[in-house]
Design a protein around this motif. Structure first.
Motif, PDB file in Angstrom:
ATOM      1  N   SER A 198       0.822  -1.219   0.000  1.00  0.00           N
ATOM      2  CA  SER A 198       0.000   0.000   0.000  1.00  0.00           C
ATOM      3  C   SER A 198       0.852   1.264   0.000  1.00  0.00           C
ATOM      4  O   SER A 198       0.345   2.362  -0.242  1.00  0.00           O
ATOM      5  CB  SER A 198      -0.926   0.004   1.217  1.00  0.00           C
ATOM      6  N   ALA A 199       2.146   1.121   0.288  1.00  0.00           N
ATOM      7  CA  ALA A 199       3.044   2.277   0.357  1.00  0.00           C
ATOM      8  C   ALA A 199       4.470   1.803   0.088  1.00  0.00           C
ATOM      9  O   ALA A 199       4.759   0.606   0.194  1.00  0.00           O
ATOM     10  CB  ALA A 199       2.957   2.933   1.728  1.00  0.00           C
ATOM     11  N   PRO A 200       5.371   2.709  -0.257  1.00  0.00           N
ATOM     12  CA  PRO A 200       6.774   2.309  -0.420  1.00  0.00           C
ATOM     13  C   PRO A 200       7.327   1.730   0.882  1.00  0.00           C
ATOM     14  O   PRO A 200       7.075   2.272   1.971  1.00  0.00           O
ATOM     15  CB  PRO A 200       7.478   3.624  -0.792  1.00  0.00           C
ATOM     16  N   MET A 201       8.067   0.627   0.772  1.00  0.00           N
ATOM     17  CA  MET A 201       8.659  -0.015   1.950  1.00  0.00           C
ATOM     18  C   MET A 201      10.038  -0.547   1.602  1.00  0.00           C
ATOM     19  O   MET A 201      10.446  -0.564   0.437  1.00  0.00           O
ATOM     20  CB  MET A 201       7.769  -1.155   2.458  1.00  0.00           C
ATOM     21  N   LYS A 202      10.725  -0.994   2.637  1.00  0.00           N
ATOM     22  CA  LYS A 202      12.029  -1.637   2.456  1.00  0.00           C
ATOM     23  C   LYS A 202      11.958  -3.048   3.039  1.00  0.00           C
ATOM     24  O   LYS A 202      11.360  -3.263   4.100  1.00  0.00           O
ATOM     25  CB  LYS A 202      13.140  -0.839   3.152  1.00  0.00           C
ATOM     26  N   ILE A 203      12.575  -3.987   2.325  1.00  0.00           N
ATOM     27  CA  ILE A 203      12.705  -5.356   2.827  1.00  0.00           C
ATOM     28  C   ILE A 203      14.196  -5.613   3.033  1.00  0.00           C
ATOM     29  O   ILE A 203      14.999  -5.419   2.114  1.00  0.00           O
ATOM     30  CB  ILE A 203      12.115  -6.380   1.843  1.00  0.00           C
ATOM     31  N   ILE A 204      14.542  -6.024   4.240  1.00  0.00           N
ATOM     32  CA  ILE A 204      15.943  -6.307   4.562  1.00  0.00           C
ATOM     33  C   ILE A 204      16.076  -7.806   4.784  1.00  0.00           C
ATOM     34  O   ILE A 204      15.510  -8.375   5.722  1.00  0.00           O
ATOM     35  CB  ILE A 204      16.390  -5.533   5.824  1.00  0.00           C
ATOM     36  N   LYS A 205      16.836  -8.448   3.895  1.00  0.00           N
ATOM     37  CA  LYS A 205      16.979  -9.912   3.937  1.00  0.00           C
ATOM     38  C   LYS A 205      18.445 -10.275   3.720  1.00  0.00           C
ATOM     39  O   LYS A 205      19.048  -9.878   2.721  1.00  0.00           O
ATOM     40  CB  LYS A 205      16.106 -10.566   2.861  1.00  0.00           C
ATOM     41  N   GLY A 253      21.039  -9.120   5.056  1.00  0.00           N
ATOM     42  CA  GLY A 253      21.896  -7.951   4.970  1.00  0.00           C
ATOM     43  C   GLY A 253      21.725  -7.114   3.712  1.00  0.00           C
ATOM     44  O   GLY A 253      22.418  -6.106   3.535  1.00  0.00           O
ATOM     45  N   ILE A 254      20.811  -7.491   2.845  1.00  0.00           N
ATOM     46  CA  ILE A 254      20.556  -6.763   1.597  1.00  0.00           C
ATOM     47  C   ILE A 254      19.215  -6.062   1.707  1.00  0.00           C
ATOM     48  O   ILE A 254      18.230  -6.642   2.169  1.00  0.00           O
ATOM     49  CB  ILE A 254      20.562  -7.718   0.386  1.00  0.00           C
ATOM     50  N   THR A 255      19.174  -4.781   1.294  1.00  0.00           N
ATOM     51  CA  THR A 255      17.940  -4.004   1.352  1.00  0.00           C
ATOM     52  C   THR A 255      17.310  -3.931  -0.033  1.00  0.00           C
ATOM     53  O   THR A 255      17.965  -3.585  -1.017  1.00  0.00           O
ATOM     54  CB  THR A 255      18.217  -2.578   1.858  1.00  0.00           C
ATOM     55  N   TYR A 256      16.026  -4.275  -0.093  1.00  0.00           N
ATOM     56  CA  TYR A 256      15.247  -4.205  -1.335  1.00  0.00           C
ATOM     57  C   TYR A 256      14.192  -3.113  -1.168  1.00  0.00           C
ATOM     58  O   TYR A 256      13.445  -3.108  -0.189  1.00  0.00           O
ATOM     59  CB  TYR A 256      14.560  -5.543  -1.627  1.00  0.00           C
ATOM     60  N   ASN A 257      14.159  -2.197  -2.114  1.00  0.00           N
ATOM     61  CA  ASN A 257      13.165  -1.129  -2.085  1.00  0.00           C
ATOM     62  C   ASN A 257      11.909  -1.585  -2.817  1.00  0.00           C
ATOM     63  O   ASN A 257      11.969  -2.021  -3.972  1.00  0.00           O
ATOM     64  CB  ASN A 257      13.729   0.130  -2.738  1.00  0.00           C
ATOM     65  N   VAL A 258      10.780  -1.489  -2.129  1.00  0.00           N
ATOM     66  CA  VAL A 258       9.502  -1.926  -2.678  1.00  0.00           C
ATOM     67  C   VAL A 258       8.643  -0.701  -2.967  1.00  0.00           C
ATOM     68  O   VAL A 258       8.415   0.128  -2.079  1.00  0.00           O
ATOM     69  CB  VAL A 258       8.779  -2.870  -1.694  1.00  0.00           C
ATOM     70  N   LYS A 259       8.149  -0.587  -4.177  1.00  0.00           N
ATOM     71  CA  LYS A 259       7.271   0.515  -4.545  1.00  0.00           C
ATOM     72  C   LYS A 259       5.833   0.208  -4.123  1.00  0.00           C
ATOM     73  O   LYS A 259       5.473  -0.938  -3.885  1.00  0.00           O
ATOM     74  CB  LYS A 259       7.322   0.754  -6.059  1.00  0.00           C
TER      75      LYS A 259
END
Length: 235
Positions: free
Chosen positions: A185-192, A194-200
């Motif tokens: 529903s909003a921009p978020m970050k996933i940290i897995k 040690g790697i950060t993924y930007n989610v739109k």
């Protein structure tokens, strides 16, 4: 009354063509092994899982259909209709076997089917080249209890509400890496790992974010709702 058969290219073998299945063989995929021998030694290294998952060859599905007719002209027309049904696809399409409910194959008839004419009809053998895995029709996290299979299914949540941050565990119960569709529903970050993924915001998917087999732990940072849409794949 419907009889056992397959649904392929939008039609059912018995319901639409009156075909019965004389025999079938659901072939299994072979592993693709990538090995290297260390020079001047007996040590062999297997790099098949270098990128997180085992590769497999395509599988072959063979169905032998009975065509029945006492009239040779009618038999010719039936054969034409069946051949066009089987061959008229552009690449792999969904194939459902009545005896494998809740799963489907992605398959294509590449080689010409073989027709063996008999006195009153004949048999037609079709070999389907298929994607290595059976794909689940129901997405992970569904709450349809009547469809739950205690041997193959895994109960888990795939939708979450995030307030600042949330630790999440998703389980891949299949035999192949999953690349989930993420609906946020909003921009978020996933940290897995040690790697950060930007989610739109909205529906997105990426080959950068994937779920290897088994347990996957990660953290979601943001505010809003997020859902992971995925369908397990089994051999």
């Amino acid at each position: 009354m419907s009889r056992f058969g397959i649904t392929f290219n939008g039609k059912h073998s018995f319901n639409d063509f009156g075909l019965t299945v004389a025999s079938k063989n659901i072939g299994n995929p072979s592993k693709i092994k990538r090995k290297e021998r260390v020079p001047y030694s007996n040590q062999i290294y297997d790099f098949s899982n270098l990128y997180g998952g085992q590769e497999y060859d395509e599988r072959t599905l063979t169905y032998v259909f009975n065509l029945r007719s006492y009239d040779k002209i009618d038999l010719s027309y039936m054969k034409i209709a069946v051949l066009n049904w089987l061959m008229n696809t552009n690449g792999k399409v969904i194939l459902k076997d009545d005896y494998i409910p809740d799963y489907y194959f992605m398959a294509e008839v590449e080689d010409a089917p073989d027709f063996n004419e008999l006195k009153y009809g004949g048999t037609l053998t079709a070999n389907f080249t298929a994607y290595p895995f059976k794909i689940a029709e129901l997405r992970e996290g569904n709450d349809i209890w009547d469809e739950f299979n205690f041997l193959l299914d895994f109960a888990q949540d795939t939708s979450f509400t995030v307030n600042s941050s949330l630790d999440v565990t998703l389980y891949n119960p299949g035999a192949e890496i999953l690349y989930p569709i993420i609906n946020s529903s909003a921009p978020m970050k996933i940290i897995k790992n040690g790697i950060t993924y930007n989610v739109k915001a909205g529906k997105t998917t990426s080959y950068d974010f994937f779920l290897p087999l088994g347990e996957n732990k990660f953290q979601i940072v943001g505010n809003g709702s997020i859902e992971f849409e995925m369908y397990k794949e089994l051999i």
